[in-house]
Design an enzyme around this catalytic site. Sequence first.
Site, mmCIF file in Angstrom:
data_model
loop_
_atom_site.group_PDB
_atom_site.id
_atom_site.type_symbol
_atom_site.label_atom_id
_atom_site.label_comp_id
_atom_site.label_asym_id
_atom_site.label_seq_id
_atom_site.Cartn_x
_atom_site.Cartn_y
_atom_site.Cartn_z
ATOM 1 N N GLY A 37 -8.094 7.545 14.420
ATOM 2 C CA GLY A 37 -9.368 7.478 13.703
ATOM 3 C C GLY A 37 -10.366 6.583 14.402
ATOM 4 N N LEU A 39 -11.516 3.445 13.734
ATOM 5 C CA LEU A 39 -11.086 2.070 14.002
ATOM 6 C C LEU A 39 -9.903 2.050 14.958
ATOM 7 C CD1 LEU A 39 -11.689 -0.856 13.317
ATOM 8 C CD2 LEU A 39 -10.284 -0.612 11.254
ATOM 9 N N ASP A 63 4.227 8.284 10.230
ATOM 10 C CA ASP A 63 3.641 8.507 8.902
ATOM 11 C C ASP A 63 3.863 7.242 8.096
ATOM 12 O OD1 ASP A 63 4.130 10.973 6.211
ATOM 13 O OD2 ASP A 63 3.007 9.087 6.308
ATOM 14 N N ILE A 64 2.791 6.523 7.821
ATOM 15 C CA ILE A 64 2.960 5.189 7.202
ATOM 16 C C ILE A 64 3.505 5.281 5.778
ATOM 17 C CG2 ILE A 64 1.165 4.178 8.646
ATOM 18 C CD1 ILE A 64 -0.670 4.141 6.156
ATOM 19 N N TYR A 152 -11.366 5.298 -4.574
ATOM 20 C CA TYR A 152 -11.136 4.726 -3.231
ATOM 21 C C TYR A 152 -11.028 3.200 -3.320
ATOM 22 C CZ TYR A 152 -12.309 2.933 1.403
ATOM 23 O OH TYR A 152 -12.312 2.223 2.579
ATOM 24 N N LYS A 156 -7.807 0.676 -2.428
ATOM 25 C CA LYS A 156 -7.864 -0.431 -1.442
ATOM 26 C C LYS A 156 -7.444 -1.743 -2.098
ATOM 27 C CE LYS A 156 -8.831 0.237 2.233
ATOM 28 N NZ LYS A 156 -8.014 0.755 3.365
HETATM 29 N N1 LIG Z 1 -15.235 3.641 7.758
HETATM 30 C C1 LIG Z 1 -15.688 2.538 7.159
HETATM 31 O O1 LIG Z 1 -16.908 2.335 7.047
HETATM 32 C C2 LIG Z 1 -14.717 1.558 6.617
HETATM 33 C C3 LIG Z 1 -13.335 1.730 6.743
HETATM 34 N N2 LIG Z 1 -12.481 0.790 6.229
HETATM 35 C C4 LIG Z 1 -11.031 0.971 6.369
HETATM 36 O O2 LIG Z 1 -10.694 0.988 7.754
HETATM 37 C C5 LIG Z 1 -9.563 1.838 7.961
HETATM 38 C C6 LIG Z 1 -9.882 2.848 9.051
HETATM 39 O O3 LIG Z 1 -11.032 3.554 8.665
HETATM 40 P P1 LIG Z 1 -11.640 4.676 9.657
HETATM 41 O O4 LIG Z 1 -11.232 4.390 11.054
HETATM 42 O O5 LIG Z 1 -13.073 4.815 9.325
HETATM 43 O O6 LIG Z 1 -10.856 5.971 9.128
HETATM 44 P P2 LIG Z 1 -10.603 7.366 9.873
HETATM 45 O O7 LIG Z 1 -10.596 8.415 8.822
HETATM 46 O O8 LIG Z 1 -11.504 7.504 11.044
HETATM 47 O O9 LIG Z 1 -9.093 7.186 10.422
HETATM 48 C C7 LIG Z 1 -8.046 7.073 9.520
HETATM 49 C C8 LIG Z 1 -6.815 7.580 10.217
HETATM 50 O O10 LIG Z 1 -5.709 7.358 9.365
HETATM 51 C C9 LIG Z 1 -4.816 8.424 9.595
HETATM 52 N N3 LIG Z 1 -3.868 8.551 8.490
HETATM 53 C C10 LIG Z 1 -4.111 8.920 7.225
HETATM 54 N N4 LIG Z 1 -2.958 8.943 6.522
HETATM 55 C C11 LIG Z 1 -1.979 8.573 7.393
HETATM 56 C C12 LIG Z 1 -0.568 8.414 7.281
HETATM 57 N N5 LIG Z 1 0.083 8.673 6.130
HETATM 58 N N6 LIG Z 1 0.135 8.016 8.368
HETATM 59 C C13 LIG Z 1 -0.517 7.781 9.541
HETATM 60 N N7 LIG Z 1 -1.841 7.917 9.717
HETATM 61 C C14 LIG Z 1 -2.567 8.320 8.643
HETATM 62 C C15 LIG Z 1 -5.707 9.650 9.727
HETATM 63 O O11 LIG Z 1 -4.982 10.662 10.366
HETATM 64 P P3 LIG Z 1 -5.434 12.209 10.240
HETATM 65 O O12 LIG Z 1 -6.532 12.312 11.263
HETATM 66 O O13 LIG Z 1 -4.210 12.969 10.574
HETATM 67 O O14 LIG Z 1 -5.917 12.409 8.830
HETATM 68 C C16 LIG Z 1 -6.855 9.089 10.537
HETATM 69 O O15 LIG Z 1 -6.669 9.297 11.921
HETATM 70 C C17 LIG Z 1 -9.247 2.466 6.604
HETATM 71 O O16 LIG Z 1 -8.208 1.716 5.989
HETATM 72 C C18 LIG Z 1 -10.538 2.269 5.810
HETATM 73 O O17 LIG Z 1 -10.287 2.182 4.414
HETATM 74 C C19 LIG Z 1 -12.923 -0.320 5.565
HETATM 75 C C20 LIG Z 1 -14.275 -0.509 5.403
HETATM 76 C C21 LIG Z 1 -15.256 0.382 5.940
HETATM 77 C C1 LIG Z 2 -25.298 11.817 2.895
HETATM 78 C C2 LIG Z 2 -26.042 10.538 2.794
HETATM 79 C C3 LIG Z 2 -25.485 9.461 2.148
HETATM 80 N N1 LIG Z 2 -26.180 8.323 2.064
HETATM 81 C C4 LIG Z 2 -25.657 7.133 1.401
HETATM 82 C C5 LIG Z 2 -24.452 7.348 0.579
HETATM 83 C C6 LIG Z 2 -23.367 6.483 1.208
HETATM 84 O O1 LIG Z 2 -23.009 5.460 0.315
HETATM 85 C C7 LIG Z 2 -23.980 5.832 2.427
HETATM 86 C C8 LIG Z 2 -23.329 6.107 3.762
HETATM 87 O O2 LIG Z 2 -22.497 7.291 3.721
HETATM 88 P P1 LIG Z 2 -20.966 7.058 3.858
HETATM 89 O O3 LIG Z 2 -20.250 8.288 3.493
HETATM 90 O O4 LIG Z 2 -20.650 6.382 5.155
HETATM 91 O O5 LIG Z 2 -20.880 5.961 2.736
HETATM 92 P P2 LIG Z 2 -19.704 5.498 1.947
HETATM 93 O O6 LIG Z 2 -18.693 6.552 1.695
HETATM 94 O O7 LIG Z 2 -20.224 4.744 0.777
HETATM 95 O O8 LIG Z 2 -19.162 4.518 3.103
HETATM 96 C C9 LIG Z 2 -18.116 3.774 2.819
HETATM 97 O O9 LIG Z 2 -16.994 4.238 3.576
HETATM 98 C C10 LIG Z 2 -15.849 3.648 3.070
HETATM 99 C C11 LIG Z 2 -14.671 4.139 3.870
HETATM 100 C C12 LIG Z 2 -15.943 2.152 3.012
HETATM 101 O O10 LIG Z 2 -14.921 1.470 3.013
HETATM 102 C C13 LIG Z 2 -17.266 1.509 2.726
HETATM 103 O O11 LIG Z 2 -17.345 0.226 3.343
HETATM 104 C C14 LIG Z 2 -18.430 2.352 3.189
HETATM 105 O O12 LIG Z 2 -18.598 2.284 4.588
HETATM 106 O O13 LIG Z 2 -25.313 6.325 2.507
HETATM 107 C C15 LIG Z 2 -27.446 8.183 2.606
HETATM 108 O O14 LIG Z 2 -28.051 7.099 2.505
HETATM 109 N N2 LIG Z 2 -27.990 9.245 3.262
HETATM 110 C C16 LIG Z 2 -27.345 10.425 3.372
HETATM 111 O O15 LIG Z 2 -27.895 11.382 3.950
#
Ligand SMILES: NC(=O)C1=CN([C@@H]2O[C@H](COP(=O)(O)OP(=O)(O)OC[C@H]3O[C@@H](n4cnc5c(N)ncnc54)[C@H](OP(=O)(O)O)[C@@H]3O)[C@@H](O)[C@H]2O)C=CC1
Ligand SMILES: Cc1cn([C@H]2C[C@H](O)[C@@H](COP(=O)(O)OP(=O)(O)O[C@H]3O[C@@H](C)C(=O)[C@@H](O)[C@H]3O)O2)c(=O)[nH]c1=O
Length: 311
Positions: A37, A39, A63-64, A152, A156
Amino acid sequence: MLLPMTNNKTWNMRPDFVPDHISERAIRPLLIAGAHGTLGRALERICHTRGLVAVAMGRAELDITSPVSVENVLDKVRPWAVVNVAGYVRVDAAETDAGQCFSENATGPSVLATACAARQLPFLTFSSDLVFDGEQDEPYTESSKPNPLNVYGRSKLAAEQRVLAVHPQALVVRTSAFFSSWDEFNFVHFAVQAARRGEQFEAADDVRISPTFVPDLVNASLDLLLDDAAGIWHVTNHGSCTWAELARMAIARAGLSPDLVVPRPMAGFGLAAARPRQSVLVSEKGIVLRSLEHALDQCVREMEHHPIVAG
Ligand SMILES: NC(=O)C1=CN([C@@H]2O[C@H](COP(=O)(O)OP(=O)(O)OC[C@H]3O[C@@H](n4cnc5c(N)ncnc54)[C@H](OP(=O)(O)O)[C@@H]3O)[C@@H](O)[C@H]2O)C=CC1
Ligand SMILES: Cc1cn([C@H]2C[C@H](O)[C@@H](COP(=O)(O)OP(=O)(O)O[C@H]3O[C@@H](C)C(=O)[C@@H](O)[C@H]3O)O2)c(=O)[nH]c1=O
């Protein structure tokens, strides 16, 4: 012997002077779970840059949520620490998919933490600003009371509680609103791409967050892990804004017109999951990353010079 230390420093030490837990880190790998993913890919890339040996696994290899899968991999890889970057991040879909969301966001980290605790391995996992309800006006600190508004966020929070119950020395990094020039799956990328096409971009102007530049998050989290930090830490860039302000700042840095951003109330998007009106994170533990503005400068500059070829 060159050993990776915090803040990208390395130091020469004669092997006989190297403390056991440090020498382990130079010999055994870091295990990354959920590596494919956003991160996960950034973490693997930065581990390589920092000279940290890492074994990165996606869902197919690890698979976690499966104790058998976790135990087999830990026995085979013998890591010095485990970093969980797996997760279910589709906040709106989670409202009607709670089982899968809790399995990946709460059960998985708990399985990993249990196995790491049994082996006395350091464990790092990531949580979210969405554990908060947005009812307070001040930014949230590590000791603020969580009260998630959506499935969600509840998954968390459950992960935080289950992980720290079985592994009290685990490191839980709460963060939010990723942006990065290394993949296209983030809000900043969507906003700049829309502006590049000359299209208006609607963005919420009544929800305040603390956006986080993924490379900064990864480096700070690795530093905390290498320094044996434990418990909950808030790690975001310094500063906060609404999603609309974030879009305007990014688009302006791309040399395009921020007037393409159309501010909208969050309710106007008709999203399934409620969001807190503010979920700004600050740390009461003293960690401060560079400013949001400085991180955005770098992110948009990189997007200009190294555009992502859509996968
Ligand atoms: N994105 C954001 O803005 C934020 C993210 N986070 C947290 O950071 C972490 C990473 O987020 P992000 O990188 O955006 O997520 P992504 O969706 O980009 O990546 C998540 C990955 O987790 C994998 N996964 C899901 N289930 C399992 C499992 N059972 N075993 C192994 N791998 C698994 C997915 O695999 P697959 O591709 O096969 O589905 C995917 O590759 C998450 O915990 C999220 O909650 C926190 C705050 C903000
Ligand atoms: C589709 C759309 C959404 N939004 C709003 C809704 C949404 O809350 C935000 C950004 O879209 P996102 O889907 O990234 O937002 P959101 O799903 O709220 O993002 C969250 O992701 C999870 C995993 C987290 O843990 C949070 O920290 C946060 O990053 O912007 C816009 O402002 N413009 C747009 O065109």
